[in-house]
Each structure stands twice: as structure tokens, then as C-alpha cells.
Design a protein around this motif. Sequence first.
Motif, mmCIF file in Angstrom:
data_model
loop_
_atom_site.group_PDB
_atom_site.id
_atom_site.type_symbol
_atom_site.label_atom_id
_atom_site.label_comp_id
_atom_site.label_asym_id
_atom_site.label_seq_id
_atom_site.Cartn_x
_atom_site.Cartn_y
_atom_site.Cartn_z
ATOM 1 N N SER A 51 0.812 -1.215 0.000
ATOM 2 C CA SER A 51 0.000 0.000 0.000
ATOM 3 C C SER A 51 0.846 1.266 0.000
ATOM 4 C CB SER A 51 -0.939 0.006 1.213
ATOM 5 O OG SER A 51 -0.188 -0.049 2.410
ATOM 6 N N ALA A 168 0.505 -6.917 15.486
ATOM 7 C CA ALA A 168 0.072 -6.525 14.139
ATOM 8 C C ALA A 168 1.140 -6.884 13.105
ATOM 9 C CB ALA A 168 -0.221 -5.039 14.096
ATOM 10 N N ALA A 170 1.766 -6.503 8.436
ATOM 11 C CA ALA A 170 1.284 -5.891 7.193
ATOM 12 C C ALA A 170 0.644 -6.901 6.252
ATOM 13 C CB ALA A 170 2.422 -5.166 6.490
ATOM 14 N N GLY A 171 0.339 -8.093 6.749
ATOM 15 C CA GLY A 171 -0.313 -9.101 5.921
ATOM 16 C C GLY A 171 0.553 -10.333 5.748
ATOM 17 N N VAL A 194 -2.576 -9.924 14.099
ATOM 18 C CA VAL A 194 -3.611 -9.144 13.419
ATOM 19 C C VAL A 194 -3.042 -8.662 12.088
ATOM 20 C CG1 VAL A 194 -5.194 -7.182 13.564
ATOM 21 C CG2 VAL A 194 -4.475 -8.384 15.662
ATOM 22 N N TYR A 196 -2.879 -6.804 8.466
ATOM 23 C CA TYR A 196 -3.434 -5.630 7.790
ATOM 24 C C TYR A 196 -3.084 -5.682 6.310
ATOM 25 C CZ TYR A 196 -4.473 -3.358 12.270
ATOM 26 O OH TYR A 196 -4.988 -3.051 13.497
ATOM 27 N N LYS A 197 -3.690 -4.811 5.539
ATOM 28 C CA LYS A 197 -3.364 -4.694 4.121
ATOM 29 C C LYS A 197 -2.307 -3.609 3.938
ATOM 30 C CE LYS A 197 -7.753 -6.372 2.301
ATOM 31 N NZ LYS A 197 -8.939 -6.073 1.454
ATOM 32 N N PRO A 201 -1.388 1.082 7.377
ATOM 33 C CA PRO A 201 -2.557 0.878 8.232
ATOM 34 C C PRO A 201 -2.218 0.209 9.561
ATOM 35 C CG PRO A 201 -3.061 0.274 5.971
ATOM 36 C CD PRO A 201 -1.584 0.526 6.027
ATOM 37 N N ALA A 202 -1.268 -0.724 9.560
ATOM 38 C CA ALA A 202 -0.882 -1.400 10.804
ATOM 39 C C ALA A 202 -0.272 -0.405 11.790
ATOM 40 C CB ALA A 202 0.108 -2.529 10.509
ATOM 41 N N ASP A 205 -2.921 1.969 13.277
ATOM 42 C CA ASP A 205 -3.714 1.367 14.350
ATOM 43 C C ASP A 205 -2.897 1.169 15.620
ATOM 44 O OD1 ASP A 205 -6.057 1.400 12.984
ATOM 45 O OD2 ASP A 205 -6.394 -0.768 13.015
ATOM 46 N N GLN A 210 -5.237 0.487 18.830
ATOM 47 C CA GLN A 210 -6.096 -0.655 18.499
ATOM 48 C C GLN A 210 -5.358 -2.002 18.595
ATOM 49 O OE1 GLN A 210 -6.499 2.271 16.398
ATOM 50 N NE2 GLN A 210 -8.170 2.699 17.812
#
Length: 339
Positions: A51, A168, A170-171, A194, A196-197, A201-202, A205, A210
Amino acid sequence: MTRATRATKKTWKLKTLIAASAGACLLAFQAPASAQAAWPDKPVTMVVPYSAGGPTDVVARMLAIPMGKSLGQPVIVENTVGAGGTIAPARVAKAAPNGYTILIHHMGMATAPALYKKLNYDPLKDFEYVGQVLDVPMTLLSRKDFPANNYQELLAYVKANKDKVTLANAGVGAVSQLCGLLFMNQIGVQLTTVPYKGAGPALNDLMGGQVDLLCDQTTQTAPVIKDGNRVKVFGVTTPQRLSSLPNIPTLDEQGLKGFDVRVWHGIYAPKGTPPAVIEKLNAALRAGLQDDMVKHRLAELSSEIVPVEKQTPESLRTHLTAEVAKWGKVIRAAGVQAD
């Protein structure tokens, strides 16, 4: 008309046809060479698997401007996100081998073969290699109000609260996932991950509270760390401290012996891209890495440009081959695999 005259005319026609055919063949061979000499005559697209705002995207956008100046055409950064960073390489592998579509990717290029049961490309067979770019250290962070204040407190807290702590990434396939995986394996604790895309975003959050923890590249985290108020940092993932973050200890010196994760990046083109085009792309890459703005910005992000001898197609090919073997063993031993 005599028989001799007719024979002479036939011979003349045959010679004319042969000459015409030879001329056509010569033009056929000359046209691609001429086209390669004129390359590029339109913008080049640099595809990023992650991203906008993420670490690889940051590197791509820094390099795009000086590379474009060197090539005489703009280099346009395009984010092709999804499937743990495997959609972008598959797209570039299938692109026309003319140099107008290239890929910048990190060490995920080496880990994908072991991570995915079905991969629509082969990193070692479906690409031409342009050159290595840089090595990026990583940092282990937490949200600002996380209970632990140093690595020893972090270790004690996650062991006592492993079912509550979130990590978290990044995917699937992202370097942050691999760093987190190695961290959990080395401390002997499995946390709730967790995905993320993307790294952007990670991190957002994490700063928003989060999620609890994140291991990610300094191209993403250094500005936030230097800000001083938005996250806690527990260590860097290299054996030595970073000159740009000298007060942050390494995880190794704090007891996580042998923990060493550095992210390398490379640039690729579709298989069959002409050598003359690869040569021009490599020259543009090397010019980009000598750009004062790029060197200054990467130093700010605690990233190291690889030595000149590693900025070559041959070096990238050799390095990728070794990394595929290295990470394949790690990933298979951990039993991690995506669909």
C-alpha cells in the motif's frame, strides 16, 4: 525470345527476390535494435506490491524521481496490493518484456515460494534482475500506553498475558509478519496476530491503540520513533545499534541472542527484457542511489544503500537464490503457509 534470354530473366528475378528477402530480414533485425536504442520513449511504471505510505512504497517514490531523470522519462509508481504481496510480481511477470513495467520488492520475493501453496510466478525463473537497492533494519514497537517500558518488562508481560496481547503485521508474507514470527518463536510465546493490508494501516492502528505490538522497517517507523510521543520502542533487529537511533538498544544485546532481521530490496523486470534495456535500468538505479536527496532521506530513515558491487543484476540474482533457500527452511520449520 531465345531460351538463353528467358534463362537470364529468370536468374535476374531470382536474384531480385533474394535481395528483397535479405533486405526484409535485415530490417527485421535492425528494428528491435533501433527500438532498444530509443528506449524509453514513454513513462516507465514501477509496480509496488504494498500500500501507499508503506516502507517499500516510500523507497519506490524516493527512487522514481532520480531514475526518471536518468532515463529521460517519468517513472510512475503504481501500488498493486493484495495476496500478501504476490499479485504485483505475478502481474509484472506476465507484462510485456519491454522494460516499461518493472517491479520493486523486498525480501518477500524470496519468502513467497515457501509461504504459498500456489504461486503464479517463479522468482528465480520469471524475471530479469536489475539490481539490489538497500538494506533496512527493523524495530519492535508498542502502542504508547502499553504496560511495559523496556524489553525485559515486555518479555515478562507477554509471557504472563499471551492470550491478551495482539501483534500486528502488514499481511501474510510481509516482512513484519516474518519478524513477528521469528520473535514469537525465539521467546517461545504465541500471540494473537492481526494482519493488515499494508504496513501503513498497521502502524496507524498501533499509534491509535487498536493493537499492542508491531515489528516493522525503519523506513516506516523511524520518523514516528524520533517524534518521541506516539509509540514505545523496545529495540532494533540488527546486531549493532543504528547511528541514526543511537539510544535504542538492539534486541540481541538485551538478551534475544542472534536476532537479526534486515530487509533488502531489489528491482526486477519481466523475463526476456532485452539486455540493453536492463543495462539502462541498472544505470538509472545506480544514478538514483547516488542522488543526494535519496542518500539524505534514506539516512534519516536508518536505511543503508547497498555497496556499488551489489547494485548489479548478477548480485541480485545470487542474493535472491540464497535467500529463497534460507527463508524456505525457516518458514517450513515454523509450519507457516498461506493458501
